[in-house]
Design an enzyme around this catalytic site. Structure first.
Site, PDB file in Angstrom:
ATOM      1  N   VAL A 158       0.811  -1.227   0.000  1.00 13.59           N
ATOM      2  CA  VAL A 158       0.000   0.000   0.000  1.00 13.59           C
ATOM      3  C   VAL A 158       0.851   1.287   0.000  1.00 13.59           C
ATOM      4  CG1 VAL A 158      -1.974  -1.157   1.072  1.00 13.59           C
ATOM      5  CG2 VAL A 158      -0.377   0.069   2.524  1.00 13.59           C
ATOM      6  N   CYS A 159       2.016   1.241  -0.629  1.00 16.12           N
ATOM      7  CA  CYS A 159       2.884   2.429  -0.763  1.00 16.12           C
ATOM      8  C   CYS A 159       3.228   3.051   0.594  1.00 16.12           C
ATOM      9  CB  CYS A 159       2.243   3.472  -1.678  1.00 16.12           C
ATOM     10  SG  CYS A 159       2.181   2.954  -3.389  1.00 16.12           S
ATOM     11  N   ASN A 160       3.501   2.198   1.576  1.00 15.12           N
ATOM     12  CA  ASN A 160       3.914   2.687   2.887  1.00 15.12           C
ATOM     13  C   ASN A 160       5.001   1.757   3.431  1.00 15.12           C
ATOM     14  OD1 ASN A 160       3.915   3.300   5.835  1.00 15.12           O
ATOM     15  ND2 ASN A 160       2.219   4.639   5.270  1.00 15.12           N
TER      16      ASN A 160
END
Length: 485
Positions: A406-408
């Site tokens: 999730v792009c984290n």
């Protein structure tokens, strides 16, 4: 789950003590949106049918020309663009005398623009970012001469209290930029909005000053951002409007006008940002000096998207009232989702869900927690269930959600206890975000993210809780147990 639905429809506050449910949401869903269980509002919120109709009618009835021309259609475009710019500033309580708004494609584009500007500072710049930063905010470090990742809120607080611009601090010799998200896009936990003001108070000198960059994209999708006090506001704020309205695909960089010194060193110029240019026997140009948006909006603006944004403000207000109301609505639903998933047990007594919540946040407190639940699922033996399998089950049940990293990267590494060497090992073993082999070394490599928004209803909550409770989860590949972590 019937009692949850009955309580919320009857207006019972439940354990959260706050009944903020939008009683009109079911009719709005029927009139405006497709029939699906949508739990990916942190990616983008669905656009309502009436917004597309309104913006299309506007384009059909009017002719909008290139704002760099002087025709009547071009002048109409210019007027509408500036009207929308002012409307957007008011939406966040920002006084046009204190702030300017630059239209960009999305929040990431705004971060990159700030990074490029700071990268052109004499001697480079120091960059500090929080562990919960989105991948795009982490990427700013590649422009920096020095960078540091703050692993905890307490580390940031200590840094601020120690007056980060003290003479003994190496950051004193160069300009700095401190960046963090207002809300984690992984699990929705909310970070202090007081840090920009605290930073400004501790860094008074111009030489070696540290500026603040706030990623507000996840936060403003369901919560109001108040920039009315310019003395406490971030120097630079980035956001994506489609996360609030669903359409148009447009973002913004909001600049605090008194934080402008770094902007003067920007070298690139494009059409519309200069007064005059020579390019034959002499290389000379004069940049525009009036407003920051005139200096930074290179080339022709996305005219029709900006005009559609004006319609988006109107439709959102008509359907949902305000972001304050959206915040109360989504906070209530998020608490019910968290309670429902936390209560699930296998027949063996083992919990179905492992939920990644910050220990200092609570789903009963919208100041500390946004409407996102991040989790993974274990089967009855305690083995991790693959995110790829959850995706397949969700598709069968017409549930839209997000799985993976999730792009984290910082949040995933922290909550899944993945050391850098493990992530590198997983990459070498062929793991990529989104592929099916997503449990390696006895640990999951990503999460299931459920995010709520203005159009969410109790049906969305109960649908996923019931799916999680009744899922037939298969053993891991090759029949091996993966319950080490």
């Amino acid at each position: 789950m019937a009692s949850m639905t009955e309580d919320i429809r009857a207006g019972q506050p439940g354990k959260d003590g706050n009944h903020g449910y939008n009683e009109n949401i079911d009719q709005i869903r029927y009139d405006e949106h497709a029939d699906t269980v949508y739990l990916d509002h942190a990616g983008t919120t669905p656009y309502p049918k009436s917004l597309i109709e309104r913006s299309s009618t506007d384009l059909i009835q009017n002719l909008f020309g290139n704002p760099h021309s002087h025709s009547s259609s071009s002048q109409l475009s210019s007027r509408r663009i500036e009207d929308v710019r002012l409307r957007a500033l008011r939406f966040f309580g920002a006084n046009p005398g204190d702030f300017d708004l630059v239209f960009v494609p999305n929040a990431t584009a705004g971060m990159k623009l700030v990074a490029e500007i700071f990268g052109e500072q004499k001697g480079g710049f120091w960059y500090g970012y929080h562990r919960d930063a989105h991948t795009s905010l982490v990427g700013v470090r590649e422009y920096a001469a020095q960078h540091h990742c703050f692993m905890e809120d307490g580390e940031v607080e200590q840094w601020l209290q120690a007056q980060c611009c003290s003479g003994s601090d190496p950051r004193r010799t160069r300009i700095g930029l401190f960046a963090y998200p207002a809300q984690s896009n992984l699990n929705g936990r909310r970070l202090p909005l007081t840090w920009p003001g605290d930073l400004r108070a501790s860094c008074q000198s111009t030489q070696g000053r540290v500026y603040s960059l706030l990623d507000a994209a996840a936060f403003v999708s369901t919560s109001p951002l108040d920039l009315s006090d310019a003395s406490q506001a971030p120097d630079f704020t980035v956001l994506s409007f489609y996360k609030i309205f669903g359409f148009p695909d447009l973002g913004a960089l909001i600049i605090r006008k008194s934080s402008s010194p770094p902007l003067s060193r920007r070298r690139f110029f494009g059409g519309g940002t200069v007064e005059m240019v020579t390019c034959t026997t002499d290389s000379w140009h004069i940049k525009k000096q009036n407003d920051f948006h005139e200096q930074l909006e290179d080339g022709t603006l996305p005219v029709h998207s900006i005009i559609a944004l004006g319609s988006a403000f109107e439709v959102h207000e008509k359907l949902h009232g305000s972001l304050e109301r959206v915040s109360a609505h989504t906070s209530l639903l998020a608490n019910r989702l968290y309670e429902g998933l936390s209560s699930l047990r296998h027949a063996t007594g083992l919990p179905v869900c492992v939920i990644y919540k910050d220990p200092n946040s609570s789903y009963e407190d919208s100041q500390a927690q946004g409407p996102i639940v991040a989790l993974n699922i274990r089967n009855w033996r305690g083995d991790w269930v693959s995110n790829a399998e959850v995706d397949k089950l969700a598709t069968i049940r017409n549930i839209q959600l997000r799985t993976g990293g999730v792009c984290n990267p910082g949040g995933v590494a922290s909550f899944l206890n993945l050391a850098p060497w493990e992530m590198k090992r997983n990459f070498s073993a062929g793991h990529r975000c989104g592929n099916e082999d997503d449990i390696l070394g006895g640990k999951p490599t990503g999460v299931i993210r459920l995010s709520l928004g203005a159009t969410s209803n109790i049906r969305d909550v109960t649908a996923f809780v019931q799916a999680a409770a009744g899922g037939q989860y298969h053993p891991p590949k090759h029949g091996k147990s993966n319950q080490k972590a």
